[in-house]
Design an enzyme around this catalytic site. Structure first.
Site, PDB file in Angstrom:
ATOM      1  N   GLY A   1       0.819  -1.226   0.000  1.00  0.00           N
ATOM      2  CA  GLY A   1       0.000   0.000   0.000  1.00  0.00           C
ATOM      3  C   GLY A   1       0.842   1.260   0.000  1.00  0.00           C
ATOM      4  N   GLN A   2       0.144   2.416  -0.052  1.00  0.00           N
ATOM      5  CA  GLN A   2       0.856   3.704  -0.137  1.00  0.00           C
ATOM      6  C   GLN A   2       1.821   3.868   1.037  1.00  0.00           C
ATOM      7  OE1 GLN A   2      -1.501   7.190   0.733  1.00  0.00           O
ATOM      8  NE2 GLN A   2       0.114   8.593   0.087  1.00  0.00           N
TER       9      GLN A   2
ATOM     10  N   TYR B   1     -15.148   4.034   6.911  1.00  0.00           N
ATOM     11  CA  TYR B   1     -13.713   4.030   7.236  1.00  0.00           C
ATOM     12  C   TYR B   1     -13.486   4.647   8.620  1.00  0.00           C
ATOM     13  CZ  TYR B   1      -8.785   5.547   6.689  1.00  0.00           C
ATOM     14  OH  TYR B   1      -7.437   5.800   6.853  1.00  0.00           O
TER      15      TYR B   1
ATOM     16  N   LYS C   1     -12.185   2.885  12.032  1.00  0.00           N
ATOM     17  CA  LYS C   1     -10.949   3.368  12.676  1.00  0.00           C
ATOM     18  C   LYS C   1     -11.230   3.735  14.142  1.00  0.00           C
ATOM     19  CE  LYS C   1      -7.796   2.966   9.505  1.00  0.00           C
ATOM     20  NZ  LYS C   1      -6.682   1.992   9.708  1.00  0.00           N
TER      21      LYS C   1
HETATM   22  C1  VAH Z   1      -7.959   8.659   3.267  1.00  0.00           C
HETATM   23  N1  VAH Z   1      -5.555   8.936   2.971  1.00  0.00           N
HETATM   24  O1  VAH Z   1      -8.109   9.629   2.567  1.00  0.00           O
HETATM   25  C2  VAH Z   1      -6.590   8.414   3.883  1.00  0.00           C
HETATM   26  C3  VAH Z   1      -6.455   9.132   5.202  1.00  0.00           C
HETATM   27  C4  VAH Z   1      -6.861  11.272   6.407  1.00  0.00           C
HETATM   28  C5  VAH Z   1      -6.920  10.578   5.102  1.00  0.00           C
HETATM   29  O2  VAH Z   1      -7.084   8.438   6.204  1.00  0.00           O
HETATM   30  O3  VAH Z   1      -8.862   7.885   3.467  1.00  0.00           O
END
Ligand code: VAH
Length: 316
Positions: free
Chosen positions: A9-10, A141, A145
């Protein structure tokens, strides 16, 4: 040994490289659900195929390598998880729980797991967002988290597991491409500038977001993991900041090198995600507990990004 899950991943790609330089390539096992596109992941050191939802395979790898540390980075990011919410929740949540259980089972000394500014929501104070504050994320997401942070805290309390975490802002680097995030525009825009093309930005020009250059993110992660355990007061996840900017500001920073570079704006569904996130982060607790200090601001990042993205001949 160290096991990096989500090494393609990145962040995973860059963190694996950094850890291999630190501990020796042979001691850092790169693992991901599919073979790497980046050849160096397999050439530099060991690579293992692993679907973190396959508990037996995960336990077998941890038993085989007995890692001292596990970095668990495999997840669906914000935009991708909104398109596939049930898998986003499953991968992000069950994946983390499998890793936490394997770490307890095989007495892994330390676990690292990334959180994100996505744990904050639309009713969180958006300027200098505090470490402890209202957390009502409205993306899958962000929900995964926030739940993950609380599971990490529970495993630390219940089993004494030394699991540590950072709430990353948007991460920007030149060695790897982003994978389905809302902050990906800030990487794509540099590639367009270097290619002499214009860029169509999927966020409004005045959308302020907390951001960080990859070298700062890597340093923060290593510094956090090296800090003595008694200095780690936060076992959910630390706020971490470096800078905030808008698409208009990063464009102006790039135009210092490419005066004719043009950007147009066509906000899409990611605008709603960005609007629910903080504009800036108060990371004073990370500074206090383990000495966090960012090194890069916007122009310093831009200069470094363009220098490294520049095709070889022009660099002379
Ligand atoms: C996203 N790059 O955009 C991630 C990150 C704060 C952004 O969690 O989902």
């Amino acid at each position: 040994t160290v096991l990096v899950i989500g090494a393609c991943g990145q962040l995973g790609f860059e963190l694996t490289h950094e850890l291999r330089q630190l501990y020796g390539p042979a001691n850092v096992i790169a693992a991901d659900v599919r073979p790497p596109k980046q050849a160096e992941l397999q050439q530099e050191g060991p690579f293992e195929l692993l679907d973190v939802l396959d508990r037996d395979r995960l336990y077998a790898l941890v038993q085989q390598y007995r890692p001292k540390q596990i970095y668990h980075l495999a997840a669906l990011l914000s935009a991708t998880a909104e398109k596939d919410p049930k898998f986003g929740w499953k991968l992000n949540m069950d994946g983390l729980l499998n890793v936490l259980d394997a770490a307890v089972e095989y007495k892994v000394a330390q676990v690292y797991w990334p959180s994100s500014i996505a744990v904050f929501g639309p009713d969180t104070p958006r300027d200098h967002t505090p470490q402890l504050t209202i957390m009502n994320p409205n993306t899958v997401y962000g929900i995964s988290k926030l739940a993950g942070e609380q599971w990490c805290e529970w495993y630390h309390k219940k089993y004494g597991l030394d699991v540590r975490s950072l709430r990353y802002p948007g991460l920007i680097g030149y060695k790897s491409l982003p994978g389905g995030g809302t902050t990906d525009y800030a990487v794509d825009i540099y590639h367009k500038a270097i290619a002499g093309q214009s860029y169509e930005c999927f966020l409004k020009e005045d959308t302020y977001l907390p951001m960080m250059y990859m070298p700062d993110a890597l340093k923060a992660t290593i510094d956090l993991m090296h800090a003595p355990a008694d200095q780690i007061k936060v076992r959910s996840s630390y706020n971490l900041g470096a800078m905030s900017f808008s698409p208009a500001e990063i464009t102006a920073s790039i135009q210092r090198h490419f005066p004719d570079f043009e950007v147009t704006y066509r906000p899409d569904s990611r605008q709603q995600i960005a609007d629910s996130w903080p504009k800036s982060i108060d990371d004073s607790q990370a500074e206090r507990d383990w000495g966090w200090q960012p090194q890069y601001n916007l122009d310093k990042m831009t200069d470094d990004m363009l220098l490294h993205l520049q095709p070889e001949p022009a660099r002379a």
